[in-house]
Design an enzyme around this catalytic site. Sequence first.
Site, PDB file in Angstrom:
ATOM      1  N   ASP A 122       0.811  -1.226   0.000  1.00 49.89           N
ATOM      2  CA  ASP A 122       0.000   0.000   0.000  1.00 49.89           C
ATOM      3  C   ASP A 122       0.840   1.270   0.000  1.00 49.89           C
ATOM      4  O   ASP A 122       0.432   2.308   0.532  1.00 49.89           O
ATOM      5  CB  ASP A 122      -0.961   0.019   1.209  1.00 49.89           C
ATOM      6  CG  ASP A 122      -1.898  -1.171   1.191  1.00 49.89           C
ATOM      7  OD1 ASP A 122      -2.215  -1.650   0.086  1.00 49.89           O
ATOM      8  OD2 ASP A 122      -2.302  -1.612   2.277  1.00 49.89           O
ATOM      9  N   LYS A 126       1.897   2.184  -5.093  1.00 45.16           N
ATOM     10  CA  LYS A 126       2.478   1.636  -6.336  1.00 45.16           C
ATOM     11  C   LYS A 126       1.569   1.893  -7.532  1.00 45.16           C
ATOM     12  O   LYS A 126       2.019   2.293  -8.605  1.00 45.16           O
ATOM     13  CB  LYS A 126       2.712   0.117  -6.181  1.00 45.16           C
ATOM     14  CG  LYS A 126       3.654  -0.240  -5.049  1.00 45.16           C
ATOM     15  CD  LYS A 126       3.745  -1.741  -4.837  1.00 45.16           C
ATOM     16  CE  LYS A 126       2.492  -2.365  -4.296  1.00 45.16           C
ATOM     17  NZ  LYS A 126       2.164  -2.006  -2.896  1.00 45.16           N
ATOM     18  N   GLY A 132      -4.448  -4.210  -3.859  1.00 46.92           N
ATOM     19  CA  GLY A 132      -5.443  -3.168  -4.127  1.00 46.92           C
ATOM     20  C   GLY A 132      -4.661  -1.939  -4.536  1.00 46.92           C
ATOM     21  O   GLY A 132      -4.054  -1.288  -3.689  1.00 46.92           O
ATOM     22  N   HIS A 133      -4.617  -1.661  -5.819  1.00 50.86           N
ATOM     23  CA  HIS A 133      -3.806  -0.551  -6.344  1.00 50.86           C
ATOM     24  C   HIS A 133      -4.729   0.559  -6.826  1.00 50.86           C
ATOM     25  O   HIS A 133      -5.478   0.385  -7.785  1.00 50.86           O
ATOM     26  CB  HIS A 133      -2.905  -1.044  -7.485  1.00 50.86           C
ATOM     27  CG  HIS A 133      -1.875  -2.042  -7.036  1.00 50.86           C
ATOM     28  ND1 HIS A 133      -0.938  -2.592  -7.865  1.00 50.86           N
ATOM     29  CD2 HIS A 133      -1.625  -2.566  -5.803  1.00 50.86           C
ATOM     30  CE1 HIS A 133      -0.167  -3.409  -7.174  1.00 50.86           C
ATOM     31  NE2 HIS A 133      -0.572  -3.422  -5.921  1.00 50.86           N
ATOM     32  N   THR A 134      -4.660   1.686  -6.139  1.00 45.19           N
ATOM     33  CA  THR A 134      -5.600   2.774  -6.401  1.00 45.19           C
ATOM     34  C   THR A 134      -5.020   3.764  -7.400  1.00 45.19           C
ATOM     35  O   THR A 134      -3.891   4.224  -7.231  1.00 45.19           O
ATOM     36  CB  THR A 134      -5.897   3.525  -5.084  1.00 45.19           C
ATOM     37  OG1 THR A 134      -6.133   2.554  -4.062  1.00 45.19           O
ATOM     38  CG2 THR A 134      -7.091   4.442  -5.223  1.00 45.19           C
ATOM     39  N   GLN A 180       2.093  -5.929  -3.153  1.00 45.59           N
ATOM     40  CA  GLN A 180       2.576  -6.034  -1.761  1.00 45.59           C
ATOM     41  C   GLN A 180       3.884  -5.248  -1.602  1.00 45.59           C
ATOM     42  O   GLN A 180       4.079  -4.258  -2.286  1.00 45.59           O
ATOM     43  CB  GLN A 180       2.732  -7.507  -1.344  1.00 45.59           C
ATOM     44  CG  GLN A 180       1.416  -8.257  -1.206  1.00 45.59           C
ATOM     45  CD  GLN A 180       0.833  -8.752  -2.504  1.00 45.59           C
ATOM     46  OE1 GLN A 180       1.503  -9.420  -3.262  1.00 45.59           O
ATOM     47  NE2 GLN A 180      -0.422  -8.447  -2.771  1.00 45.59           N
ATOM     48  N   THR A 212      -9.727  -4.795   1.463  1.00 43.77           N
ATOM     49  CA  THR A 212     -10.626  -5.314   2.496  1.00 43.77           C
ATOM     50  C   THR A 212     -11.281  -4.217   3.333  1.00 43.77           C
ATOM     51  O   THR A 212     -12.154  -4.514   4.143  1.00 43.77           O
ATOM     52  CB  THR A 212      -9.842  -6.234   3.469  1.00 43.77           C
ATOM     53  OG1 THR A 212      -8.771  -5.453   4.030  1.00 43.77           O
ATOM     54  CG2 THR A 212      -9.276  -7.439   2.751  1.00 43.77           C
ATOM     55  N   ARG A 258      -5.614   0.483   8.479  1.00 41.95           N
ATOM     56  CA  ARG A 258      -4.189   0.164   8.425  1.00 41.95           C
ATOM     57  C   ARG A 258      -3.503   0.665   9.685  1.00 41.95           C
ATOM     58  O   ARG A 258      -3.843   1.736  10.195  1.00 41.95           O
ATOM     59  CB  ARG A 258      -3.541   0.827   7.210  1.00 41.95           C
ATOM     60  CG  ARG A 258      -4.053   0.286   5.887  1.00 41.95           C
ATOM     61  CD  ARG A 258      -3.453   1.063   4.710  1.00 41.95           C
ATOM     62  NE  ARG A 258      -3.971   0.589   3.437  1.00 41.95           N
ATOM     63  CZ  ARG A 258      -4.129   1.360   2.366  1.00 41.95           C
ATOM     64  NH1 ARG A 258      -3.828   2.642   2.406  1.00 41.95           N
ATOM     65  NH2 ARG A 258      -4.591   0.849   1.244  1.00 41.95           N
TER      66      ARG A 258
HETATM   67  P1  GDP Z   1      -0.712   0.382  -3.554  1.00 43.24           P
HETATM   68  O1  GDP Z   1      -1.317  -0.885  -3.096  1.00 43.24           O
HETATM   69  O2  GDP Z   1       0.757   0.443  -3.287  1.00 43.24           O
HETATM   70  O3  GDP Z   1      -1.037   0.715  -4.986  1.00 43.24           O
HETATM   71  O4  GDP Z   1      -1.367   1.536  -2.665  1.00 43.24           O
HETATM   72  P2  GDP Z   1      -2.949   1.668  -2.276  1.00 43.24           P
HETATM   73  O5  GDP Z   1      -3.694   2.097  -3.470  1.00 43.24           O
HETATM   74  O6  GDP Z   1      -3.398   0.450  -1.568  1.00 43.24           O
HETATM   75  O7  GDP Z   1      -2.874   2.791  -1.181  1.00 43.24           O
HETATM   76  C1  GDP Z   1      -2.397   4.066  -1.443  1.00 43.24           C
HETATM   77  C2  GDP Z   1      -3.499   5.079  -1.133  1.00 43.24           C
HETATM   78  O8  GDP Z   1      -2.947   6.354  -1.041  1.00 43.24           O
HETATM   79  C3  GDP Z   1      -4.556   5.177  -2.211  1.00 43.24           C
HETATM   80  O9  GDP Z   1      -5.778   5.528  -1.609  1.00 43.24           O
HETATM   81  C4  GDP Z   1      -4.053   6.303  -3.097  1.00 43.24           C
HETATM   82  O10 GDP Z   1      -5.102   6.966  -3.797  1.00 43.24           O
HETATM   83  C5  GDP Z   1      -3.454   7.202  -2.081  1.00 43.24           C
HETATM   84  N1  GDP Z   1      -2.281   7.973  -2.518  1.00 43.24           N
HETATM   85  C6  GDP Z   1      -1.246   7.576  -3.300  1.00 43.24           C
HETATM   86  N2  GDP Z   1      -0.306   8.547  -3.355  1.00 43.24           N
HETATM   87  C7  GDP Z   1      -0.750   9.567  -2.590  1.00 43.24           C
HETATM   88  C8  GDP Z   1      -0.197  10.824  -2.211  1.00 43.24           C
HETATM   89  O11 GDP Z   1       0.901  11.198  -2.585  1.00 43.24           O
HETATM   90  N3  GDP Z   1      -0.961  11.600  -1.395  1.00 43.24           N
HETATM   91  C9  GDP Z   1      -2.180  11.220  -0.939  1.00 43.24           C
HETATM   92  N4  GDP Z   1      -2.851  12.036  -0.144  1.00 43.24           N
HETATM   93  N5  GDP Z   1      -2.722  10.038  -1.280  1.00 43.24           N
HETATM   94  C10 GDP Z   1      -2.016   9.211  -2.063  1.00 43.24           C
HETATM   95  P1  IMO Z   2      -0.840  -4.125  -2.264  1.00 43.01           P
HETATM   96  O1  IMO Z   2      -0.373  -4.706  -3.581  1.00 43.01           O
HETATM   97  C1  IMO Z   2      -0.957  -4.523   2.073  1.00 43.01           C
HETATM   98  C2  IMO Z   2      -1.072  -8.621   3.666  1.00 43.01           C
HETATM   99  C3  IMO Z   2      -2.338  -9.046   4.376  1.00 43.01           C
HETATM  100  C4  IMO Z   2      -1.762 -10.019   5.371  1.00 43.01           C
HETATM  101  C5  IMO Z   2      -0.657 -10.707   4.593  1.00 43.01           C
HETATM  102  C6  IMO Z   2      -1.056 -12.033   3.970  1.00 43.01           C
HETATM  103  O2  IMO Z   2      -2.119  -3.400  -2.339  1.00 43.01           O
HETATM  104  O3  IMO Z   2       0.260  -3.369  -1.606  1.00 43.01           O
HETATM  105  P2  IMO Z   2      -2.563 -12.682   1.874  1.00 43.01           P
HETATM  106  O4  IMO Z   2      -4.003 -12.396   1.576  1.00 43.01           O
HETATM  107  O5  IMO Z   2      -1.603 -12.147   0.869  1.00 43.01           O
HETATM  108  O6  IMO Z   2      -2.308 -14.135   2.160  1.00 43.01           O
HETATM  109  O7  IMO Z   2      -2.280 -11.900   3.269  1.00 43.01           O
HETATM  110  O8  IMO Z   2      -0.292  -9.798   3.558  1.00 43.01           O
HETATM  111  N1  IMO Z   2      -1.285  -8.098   2.292  1.00 43.01           N
HETATM  112  C7  IMO Z   2      -1.201  -6.801   1.962  1.00 43.01           C
HETATM  113  N2  IMO Z   2      -1.016  -5.707   2.718  1.00 43.01           N
HETATM  114  N3  IMO Z   2      -1.055  -4.414   0.736  1.00 43.01           N
HETATM  115  C8  IMO Z   2      -1.218  -5.499  -0.050  1.00 43.01           C
HETATM  116  O9  IMO Z   2      -1.171  -5.438  -1.389  1.00 43.01           O
HETATM  117  C9  IMO Z   2      -1.342  -6.763   0.568  1.00 43.01           C
HETATM  118  N4  IMO Z   2      -1.526  -8.016   0.100  1.00 43.01           N
HETATM  119  C10 IMO Z   2      -1.472  -8.817   1.169  1.00 43.01           C
HETATM  120  O10 IMO Z   2      -2.980  -7.949   4.990  1.00 43.01           O
HETATM  121  O11 IMO Z   2      -1.154  -9.313   6.434  1.00 43.01           O
HETATM  122 MG    MG Z   3      -2.851  -1.558  -1.853  1.00 41.79          MG
END
Ligand code: GDP
Ligand code: IMO
Ligand code: MG
Length: 429
Positions: free
Chosen positions: A13, A16, A40-42, A224, A301, A305
């Site tokens: 998270d 990425k 979960g890539h936003t 991850q 989910t 966090r």
């Molecule tokens: P990923 O799994 O690495 O792609 O990251 P996630 O999407 O799970 O979580 C990153 C969250 O931070 C998302 O809600 C994004 O929209 C948000 N986000 C990403 N970069 C920034 C930033 O520079 N500033 C803010 N405020 N939000 C961000």
């Molecule tokens: P992105 O790509 C954050 C965590 C779960 C749990 C552990 C094992 O969005 O960064 P799993 O379902 O993979 O067997 O769970 O890994 N986990 C993540 N935490 N970002 C993720 O993906 C994750 N994918 C799995 O919360 O602790």
């Molecule tokens: Mg994520």
Amino acid sequence: MSVSVVLGCQWGDEGKGKLVDWLADRVDVVARYQGGPNAGHTVKVDGQQIIFHLIPSGILRPRTVCLIGNGVVVSAEAFQGELEALKKLGVSVEGRLFISENAHVILPFHRQLDMLQEKARGKGAIGTTGRGIGNAYADKIARYGIRMLDLIRRERWGAIADRNLDHYNSLLAIHDRSAVMTRERFLAMLDESAAIVQPFVTDGVTLINEAARAGKKILCEGAQGVMLDVDFGTYPYVTSSNPSTGGVSTGLGIPPTQINYIYGVCKAYTTRVGAGPFPTEFEEVFGAHVRDLGNEYGATTGRPRRCGWFDAVVVRRAVQISGVQQMLITKLDILDTLDELKICYAYRWEGREVSLFPFGLTCEDKVEPLYETLPGWKTSLVNATTIDDLPAAARKYLDRLEELVGIPVAAVSVGPNRNQVIQMRAFEV
Ligand code: GDP
Ligand code: IMO
Ligand code: MG
């Protein structure tokens, strides 16, 4: 031709998805190499938000070819959900979205098993995403897996059922006798999944190597983060794949010698979802405050966090394992209102000072993070577009991250939207 990798340096998270989308208009192919719909890539473009679980975050760029590599475990249901979300946004995937035929399938019983096993672990639960990730990878490694190329060949299903069904049912029966599948139910599962993925399945290894041979630019999108890597993370509180750079070669069939650039995404602080060690975690009240500031709830989910200070001990380990050349820092804007900021530069653990994350650290261990304190900048960064727009205190914070981790910062993200990125120096993909 070039091959670049964008991967997470913390516990996932890091942002990425946002940065892959930002970089994707400079490349020809974006490929996921590991993980599954636990990711979960936003991505946010013009106020519209989309969360990708399986489909590479480059798909919003109309000329980018996207590949779900052989190292990914694929749930047809999750894939279909994303196809529908893209359709609603008017994004065409026609002829530019592929799934590697060697990728393994997640079937509904894998998800069921994941949840049953988590329940059985009780207090020792890992806090998985419940998407059947570990179970699909376990079957792959134990040679009970089903690949895409098997799934799309109906004539193989009888033999697969003969060989594997007793094994699957014996696992289900440990936890819940009523979950045991009939042969008909199992074949129906294959039928439902096959219909969804069939049009996308291809020889992904050839696709990507041919693209490289033709001089195209390839971006490999990690899911991850290195601290969740099954080999290098906080085992057993990890995922079941290799998010680190090593996963690129096994997960896409790209020889390691072809990888040119490796970028590590780091949040300007640290977060973690699920159980496991987290030395720089905030205490409850301040943690809830930062969670609110950063809207830190899981993209897959919805779980809250856990939040903490930036941990150079963690990121150094990620750099060591993954050969990260430059950092991409995200969510710097979330620190805008804080009076002072801490950066962890070492731990005191087992009577000594350690500067690389110790593999043996457990949740029960006494570990003291050692911090440096810097002043906050107390001003909004969300409209900053160049280095010159950054206040001195923010630049100082970034300078210290570079010095303490030992590699430069290539870009800094200051908001969730595509255009909210400051390029700090010239860099290539
Ligand atoms: P990923 O799994 O690495 O792609 O990251 P996630 O999407 O799970 O979580 C990153 C969250 O931070 C998302 O809600 C994004 O929209 C948000 N986000 C990403 N970069 C920034 C930033 O520079 N500033 C803010 N405020 N939000 C961000
Ligand atoms: P992105 O790509 C954050 C965590 C779960 C749990 C552990 C094992 O969005 O960064 P799993 O379902 O993979 O067997 O769970 O890994 N986990 C993540 N935490 N970002 C993720 O993906 C994750 N994918 C799995 O919360 O602790
Ligand atoms: Mg994520």
